[in-house]
Design a protein around this motif. Structure first.
Motif, PDB file in Angstrom:
ATOM      1  N   GLY A 180       7.163   6.849  -2.882  1.00 47.82           N
ATOM      2  CA  GLY A 180       5.553   6.660  -3.102  1.00 47.82           C
ATOM      3  C   GLY A 180       3.920   7.098  -2.802  1.00 47.82           C
ATOM      4  N   ASN A 181       3.489   6.798  -2.170  1.00 53.87           N
ATOM      5  CA  ASN A 181       2.221   7.510  -1.711  1.00 53.87           C
ATOM      6  C   ASN A 181       2.126   9.512  -1.367  1.00 53.87           C
ATOM      7  OD1 ASN A 181       2.711   6.838   1.259  1.00 53.87           O
ATOM      8  ND2 ASN A 181       0.880   5.622   1.782  1.00 53.87           N
ATOM      9  N   LEU A 224      -6.371   1.997   5.056  1.00 57.88           N
ATOM     10  CA  LEU A 224      -4.955   2.111   6.070  1.00 57.88           C
ATOM     11  C   LEU A 224      -3.708   3.515   6.119  1.00 57.88           C
ATOM     12  CD1 LEU A 224      -3.464  -0.597   8.088  1.00 57.88           C
ATOM     13  CD2 LEU A 224      -2.415  -0.950   5.357  1.00 57.88           C
ATOM     14  N   SER A 225      -3.476   4.068   5.098  1.00 59.41           N
ATOM     15  CA  SER A 225      -2.930   4.385   5.569  1.00 59.41           C
ATOM     16  C   SER A 225      -3.424   6.023   6.143  1.00 59.41           C
ATOM     17  CB  SER A 225      -2.217   5.449   3.995  1.00 59.41           C
ATOM     18  OG  SER A 225      -1.516   6.381   4.236  1.00 59.41           O
ATOM     19  N   PHE A 270       0.843  -1.402  -0.453  1.00 59.52           N
ATOM     20  CA  PHE A 270      -0.148  -0.232  -0.440  1.00 59.52           C
ATOM     21  C   PHE A 270       0.671   0.921  -0.318  1.00 59.52           C
ATOM     22  CE2 PHE A 270       0.240  -0.116   4.580  1.00 59.52           C
ATOM     23  CZ  PHE A 270       0.341   1.128   4.685  1.00 59.52           C
ATOM     24  N   TRP A 271       1.878   1.190  -0.272  1.00 61.14           N
ATOM     25  CA  TRP A 271       3.521   2.406   0.321  1.00 61.14           C
ATOM     26  C   TRP A 271       3.347   2.164  -0.982  1.00 61.14           C
ATOM     27  CZ3 TRP A 271       7.469   1.252   3.802  1.00 61.14           C
ATOM     28  CH2 TRP A 271       7.644   1.255   5.052  1.00 61.14           C
ATOM     29  N   PRO A 313      -1.640   9.385  11.661  1.00 60.51           N
ATOM     30  CA  PRO A 313      -1.238   9.584  13.360  1.00 60.51           C
ATOM     31  C   PRO A 313       0.563   9.700  14.119  1.00 60.51           C
ATOM     32  CG  PRO A 313      -3.455   9.331  13.370  1.00 60.51           C
ATOM     33  CD  PRO A 313      -2.548   8.862  12.251  1.00 60.51           C
ATOM     34  N   PHE A 314       0.868   7.849  13.640  1.00 61.00           N
ATOM     35  CA  PHE A 314       1.842   7.616  13.914  1.00 61.00           C
ATOM     36  C   PHE A 314       2.947   7.914  12.401  1.00 61.00           C
ATOM     37  CE2 PHE A 314      -1.048   4.456  15.086  1.00 61.00           C
ATOM     38  CZ  PHE A 314      -1.178   3.962  16.402  1.00 61.00           C
TER      39      PHE A 314
END
Length: 373
Positions: A166-167, A16-17, A8-9, A22-23
């Protein structure tokens, strides 16, 4: 250390992203604090850092090899310092290809040591100190751009043009090690790697026109020998798909591919299964130079290796940037710096003494004790 980048990156941000955002903000904030409060070690010789902004493979090591080769060709005693990912030794220890294996120092260190003296050090500042004590006139850092413990004379950021950022989000929401604007502000040049670096690629990544952009590609060495061959390819690197794409571009008949985590230590059973699969397909088994050093020694001879190297669109551009760092008076400046430098107590304990800087024809080198990581 993450061994495989989540799929997903590479995609536009999804649920999920969003949940991990926040992390990512916390990761970036921690990095800013490290940069703000760090007291970096300033080496008495120039330090060129080759880094990136994303986790995973972007081509840093081939670029470091290319820069080191150029400096060696100029007669400069360049040493390379790397963390030694995948190896057990914490260092600082000078890599000996006849004595060390990938389990000890990591795969990248073995490749780097074939080009110039290479030091593995979890504490990169200690690694640079050890390199200087052993006679380095210049140090190339393979990775370490986000490490605030060392002052860099010049920093090259390597960007894979196909993957970009990436994203566009920070770990763990995305592949970025830090906010790209902040990272780009500390860089002196961006190495945009890939033939697919289309016009406007740098602008779409937020790379300003004021930042020097060096265009380059990874080219196979003698790759034409594989044209038309039936091969089964395997790789445990940052982005195995890039290796497989290179083989297809060479006209290889790719009968199968196997991907492994980055820095994966291959076991005999795994290689046996690959041999059997290749035999059933009547194909040759092929991998990368970074992978072959992690294969059991007795099994390497029957595996083909495709090596790659950096080809600069304008070879004069990186040479000019390095020339501004080293300067025409490099010998005088380095000699003065060495005489003024006194090793830290930690380095002195490992056997590096200031008497190495006396004008003797060949400075003595004392190899530090190998410390487990």
């Amino acid at each position: 250390m993450m061994r495989t980048a989540p799929a997903f990156w590479a995609r536009p941000p999804g649920l999920l992203s969003e949940l991990l955002l926040p992390f990512g903000a916390g990761w970036d904030a921690a990095g800013r604090l490290r940069q703000t409060f760090a007291r970096p070690y300033c080496a008495p010789v120039p330090v060129a850092c080759v880094g990136n902004l994303v986790a995973g493979g972007s081509g840093k090591t081939p670029v470091a090899l290319a820069l080191a080769s150029h400096l060696v060709s100029r007669g400069i005693a360049v040493h390379i310092v790397t963390r030694g990912y995948g190896g057990r030794l914490g260092g600082p220890v000078r890599v000996d290809r006849a004595r060390h294996d990938a389990a000890a120092v990591g795969d990248e260190a073995l490749l780097l040591a074939a080009r110039a003296p290479c030091w593995v050090a979890r504490d990169r500042a200690d690694g640079v100190r050890a390199a200087v004590a052993a006679g380095a006139q210049m140090v190339v850092l393979d990775d370490g751009f986000q490490n605030p413990g060392i002052a860099k004379t010049v920093s090259f950021l390597v960007v894979d043009a196909a993957y970009g950022f990436g994203n566009g989000r920070v770990i763990p929401a995305g592949p970025l090690r830090e906010n790209p604007a902040r990272g780009l502000a500390r860089a002196d040049a961006v190495v945009l790697l890939g033939a697919d670096a289309r016009p406007g690629c740098s602008e779409s990544l937020g790379i300003g026109k004021a930042l020097r952009i060096l265009h380059a590609v990874l080219r196979p060495i003698a790759g034409e020998r594989f044209a038309g061959a039936r091969v089964l390819a395997f790789a445990g690197i940052g982005r195995p798909v890039r290796f497989f794409a290179t083989l297809r571009a060479l006209g290889v008949e790719l009968v199968g591919t196997r991907s492994f985590p980055d820095h994966h230590p291959y076991r005999s059973g795994e290689i046996d299964r690959l041999f059997r699969a290749a035999e059933r397909a009547r194909a040759r088994l092929i991998t990368t130079a970074k992978d072959i050093v992690r294969v059991p020694v007795a099994m390497r001879a029957a595996i083909e290796v495709l090596e790659v190297e950096i080809r600069w669109a304008d070879p004069a551009a990186p040479a000019e940037l390095l020339r501004t760092v080293v300067g025409d008076r490099e010998a005088t400046l380095i000699h003065r710096a060495r005489r003024a430098w006194s090793p830290s107590p930690a380095v002195r304990e490992r056997g590096f003494e200031s008497d190495m800087y006396s004008p003797s024809p060949a400075p003595r080198e004392r190899v530090p004790t190998e410390r487990g990581g």
